[in-house]
Design a protein around this motif. Structure first.
Motif, PDB file in Angstrom:
ATOM      1  N   THR A 264      89.455  40.723  42.708  1.00 52.01           N
ATOM      2  CA  THR A 264      89.593  41.646  43.828  1.00 52.01           C
ATOM      3  C   THR A 264      88.245  42.109  44.361  1.00 52.01           C
ATOM      4  OG1 THR A 264      89.773  43.522  42.319  1.00 52.01           O
ATOM      5  CG2 THR A 264      91.833  42.498  43.048  1.00 52.01           C
ATOM      6  N   GLU A 265      87.187  41.876  43.609  1.00 54.98           N
ATOM      7  CA  GLU A 265      85.851  42.281  44.033  1.00 54.98           C
ATOM      8  C   GLU A 265      84.955  41.053  44.075  1.00 54.98           C
ATOM      9  OE1 GLU A 265      84.682  45.315  41.279  1.00 54.98           O
ATOM     10  OE2 GLU A 265      85.727  46.855  42.421  1.00 54.98           O
ATOM     11  N   PHE A 266      84.174  40.969  45.142  1.00 56.72           N
ATOM     12  CA  PHE A 266      83.344  39.795  45.363  1.00 56.72           C
ATOM     13  C   PHE A 266      81.900  40.210  45.614  1.00 56.72           C
ATOM     14  CE2 PHE A 266      87.661  38.866  46.454  1.00 56.72           C
ATOM     15  CZ  PHE A 266      87.884  37.608  45.946  1.00 56.72           C
ATOM     16  N   ASP A 267      80.981  39.324  45.254  1.00 60.71           N
ATOM     17  CA  ASP A 267      79.556  39.529  45.504  1.00 60.71           C
ATOM     18  C   ASP A 267      79.123  38.528  46.568  1.00 60.71           C
ATOM     19  OD1 ASP A 267      79.678  41.284  43.397  1.00 60.71           O
ATOM     20  OD2 ASP A 267      78.746  39.930  41.957  1.00 60.71           O
TER      21      ASP A 267
ATOM     22  N   PRO B  32      67.118  33.755  46.134  1.00 66.29           N
ATOM     23  CA  PRO B  32      68.525  34.150  46.117  1.00 66.29           C
ATOM     24  C   PRO B  32      68.699  35.586  45.613  1.00 66.29           C
ATOM     25  CG  PRO B  32      68.077  32.705  44.273  1.00 66.29           C
ATOM     26  CD  PRO B  32      66.812  32.788  45.090  1.00 66.29           C
ATOM     27  N   VAL B  33      69.539  36.336  46.320  1.00 62.29           N
ATOM     28  CA  VAL B  33      69.724  37.743  46.024  1.00 62.29           C
ATOM     29  C   VAL B  33      71.132  38.177  46.422  1.00 62.29           C
ATOM     30  CG1 VAL B  33      68.813  38.500  48.253  1.00 62.29           C
ATOM     31  CG2 VAL B  33      68.668  40.029  46.318  1.00 62.29           C
ATOM     32  N   ALA B  34      71.648  39.171  45.694  1.00 62.69           N
ATOM     33  CA  ALA B  34      72.947  39.741  46.047  1.00 62.69           C
ATOM     34  C   ALA B  34      72.736  40.705  47.207  1.00 62.69           C
ATOM     35  CB  ALA B  34      73.550  40.479  44.857  1.00 62.69           C
ATOM     36  N   VAL B  35      73.415  40.456  48.314  1.00 57.72           N
ATOM     37  CA  VAL B  35      73.308  41.331  49.476  1.00 57.72           C
ATOM     38  C   VAL B  35      74.203  42.548  49.272  1.00 57.72           C
ATOM     39  CG1 VAL B  35      73.653  41.505  51.974  1.00 57.72           C
ATOM     40  CG2 VAL B  35      72.759  39.397  50.978  1.00 57.72           C
ATOM     41  N   LYS B  36      75.449  42.303  48.888  1.00 58.79           N
ATOM     42  CA  LYS B  36      76.385  43.382  48.546  1.00 58.79           C
ATOM     43  C   LYS B  36      77.203  42.909  47.350  1.00 58.79           C
ATOM     44  CE  LYS B  36      77.168  46.087  52.692  1.00 58.79           C
ATOM     45  NZ  LYS B  36      78.211  46.669  53.555  1.00 58.79           N
ATOM     46  N   GLU B  37      77.542  43.854  46.481  1.00 56.25           N
ATOM     47  CA  GLU B  37      78.307  43.525  45.286  1.00 56.25           C
ATOM     48  C   GLU B  37      79.589  44.352  45.249  1.00 56.25           C
ATOM     49  OE1 GLU B  37      75.350  44.500  42.338  1.00 56.25           O
ATOM     50  OE2 GLU B  37      74.750  42.414  42.182  1.00 56.25           O
ATOM     51  N   ALA B  38      80.589  43.792  44.594  1.00 57.52           N
ATOM     52  CA  ALA B  38      81.865  44.472  44.355  1.00 57.52           C
ATOM     53  C   ALA B  38      82.500  44.950  45.656  1.00 57.52           C
ATOM     54  CB  ALA B  38      81.690  45.619  43.368  1.00 57.52           C
TER      55      ALA B  38
ATOM     56  N   GLU C 103      85.714  41.931  53.513  1.00 53.75           N
ATOM     57  CA  GLU C 103      84.355  42.370  53.812  1.00 53.75           C
ATOM     58  C   GLU C 103      83.346  41.284  53.440  1.00 53.75           C
ATOM     59  OE1 GLU C 103      81.299  46.107  52.959  1.00 53.75           O
ATOM     60  OE2 GLU C 103      83.279  46.127  52.027  1.00 53.75           O
ATOM     61  N   ALA C 104      83.590  40.598  52.317  1.00 55.57           N
ATOM     62  CA  ALA C 104      82.699  39.526  51.878  1.00 55.57           C
ATOM     63  C   ALA C 104      82.708  38.370  52.882  1.00 55.57           C
ATOM     64  CB  ALA C 104      83.095  39.027  50.491  1.00 55.57           C
ATOM     65  N   GLU C 105      83.895  37.988  53.355  1.00 52.53           N
ATOM     66  CA  GLU C 105      84.004  36.904  54.334  1.00 52.53           C
ATOM     67  C   GLU C 105      83.307  37.288  55.642  1.00 52.53           C
ATOM     68  OE1 GLU C 105      85.079  33.846  54.073  1.00 52.53           O
ATOM     69  OE2 GLU C 105      85.896  33.993  52.055  1.00 52.53           O
ATOM     70  N   SER C 106      83.493  38.531  56.065  1.00 56.17           N
ATOM     71  CA  SER C 106      82.868  39.014  57.297  1.00 56.17           C
ATOM     72  C   SER C 106      81.347  38.988  57.183  1.00 56.17           C
ATOM     73  CB  SER C 106      83.357  40.427  57.591  1.00 56.17           C
ATOM     74  OG  SER C 106      82.675  40.979  58.682  1.00 56.17           O
ATOM     75  N   LEU C 107      80.829  39.462  56.049  1.00 52.50           N
ATOM     76  CA  LEU C 107      79.383  39.479  55.822  1.00 52.50           C
ATOM     77  C   LEU C 107      78.826  38.058  55.748  1.00 52.50           C
ATOM     78  CD1 LEU C 107      76.778  41.021  55.299  1.00 52.50           C
ATOM     79  CD2 LEU C 107      77.428  41.181  52.896  1.00 52.50           C
ATOM     80  N   LYS C 108      79.558  37.182  55.086  1.00 50.11           N
ATOM     81  CA  LYS C 108      79.129  35.778  54.984  1.00 50.11           C
ATOM     82  C   LYS C 108      79.028  35.158  56.375  1.00 50.11           C
ATOM     83  CE  LYS C 108      80.281  31.283  53.083  1.00 50.11           C
ATOM     84  NZ  LYS C 108      81.223  30.443  52.386  1.00 50.11           N
ATOM     85  N   THR C 109      80.038  35.383  57.200  1.00 52.91           N
ATOM     86  CA  THR C 109      80.038  34.851  58.562  1.00 52.91           C
ATOM     87  C   THR C 109      78.853  35.383  59.359  1.00 52.91           C
ATOM     88  OG1 THR C 109      82.439  34.659  58.514  1.00 52.91           O
ATOM     89  CG2 THR C 109      81.400  34.636  60.674  1.00 52.91           C
ATOM     90  N   LEU C 110      78.612  36.693  59.264  1.00 51.36           N
ATOM     91  CA  LEU C 110      77.515  37.322  59.990  1.00 51.36           C
ATOM     92  C   LEU C 110      76.170  36.710  59.593  1.00 51.36           C
ATOM     93  CD1 LEU C 110      76.542  39.744  61.831  1.00 51.36           C
ATOM     94  CD2 LEU C 110      76.274  41.011  59.699  1.00 51.36           C
ATOM     95  N   LEU C 111      75.950  36.558  58.300  1.00 50.27           N
ATOM     96  CA  LEU C 111      74.678  36.014  57.822  1.00 50.27           C
ATOM     97  C   LEU C 111      74.527  34.531  58.142  1.00 50.27           C
ATOM     98  CD1 LEU C 111      74.384  37.891  54.406  1.00 50.27           C
ATOM     99  CD2 LEU C 111      73.029  38.276  56.464  1.00 50.27           C
ATOM    100  N   GLU C 112      75.619  33.766  58.052  1.00 49.46           N
ATOM    101  CA  GLU C 112      75.548  32.343  58.353  1.00 49.46           C
ATOM    102  C   GLU C 112      75.289  32.110  59.835  1.00 49.46           C
ATOM    103  OE1 GLU C 112      79.174  30.744  56.652  1.00 49.46           O
ATOM    104  OE2 GLU C 112      78.111  30.207  54.816  1.00 49.46           O
TER     105      GLU C 112
END
Length: 122
Positions: free
Chosen positions: A54-57, A93-99, A104-113
């Motif tokens: 349920t929580e993603f990094d 490589p670094v964790a941008v956001k954790e847990a 939210e993880a998919e949205s952040l991934k899309t934004l950064l990509e």
């Protein structure tokens, strides 16, 4: 008068999801720990019960060819200042956001990509 665990749990139960996320991030910063590591350690301790994640990094593996766009995306997603966002981008490589939630993880991934970064969700 001291605050009990029940008082804290009741206060957290009344918070919105975003407030809880901010609380967790503040606790991680203050105590220099990661809630994601505690979840992993806790999961191993109770026999490795199979539960849905349920929580993603969100891990940025590379800032790509356009570092400026990635830094701007990091600033908008995390609220960091210019200097901090630049340091985060260069530390990959670094964790941008954790847990965070899957959405939210998919949205952040899309934004950064879209900005040109290479990103993984763990």
């Amino acid at each position: 008068m001291s605050i009990t665990k029940d008082d804290i749990l009741n206060a957290v139960a009344e918070m919105s999801v975003m407030q809880v996320v901010e609380l967790i991030e503040s606790m991680e910063e203050k105590f220099g720990v990661s809630a994601a590591a505690a979840v992993v350690a806790g999961g191993a301790a109770d026999g490795g019960a199979a539960e849905e994640q349920t929580e993603f990094d969100v891990m940025m593996t590379s800032f790509g060819e356009n570092k400026v766009k990635v830094i701007k995306a990091l600033r908008s997603a995390t609220g960091l200042g210019l200097k901090e966002a630049k340091a985060l981008a260069e530390a990959s490589p670094v964790a941008v956001k954790e847990a965070i939630s899957k959405e939210e993880a998919e949205s952040l991934k899309t934004l950064l990509e879209e900005a040109g970064a290479s990103v993984e969700i763990k």
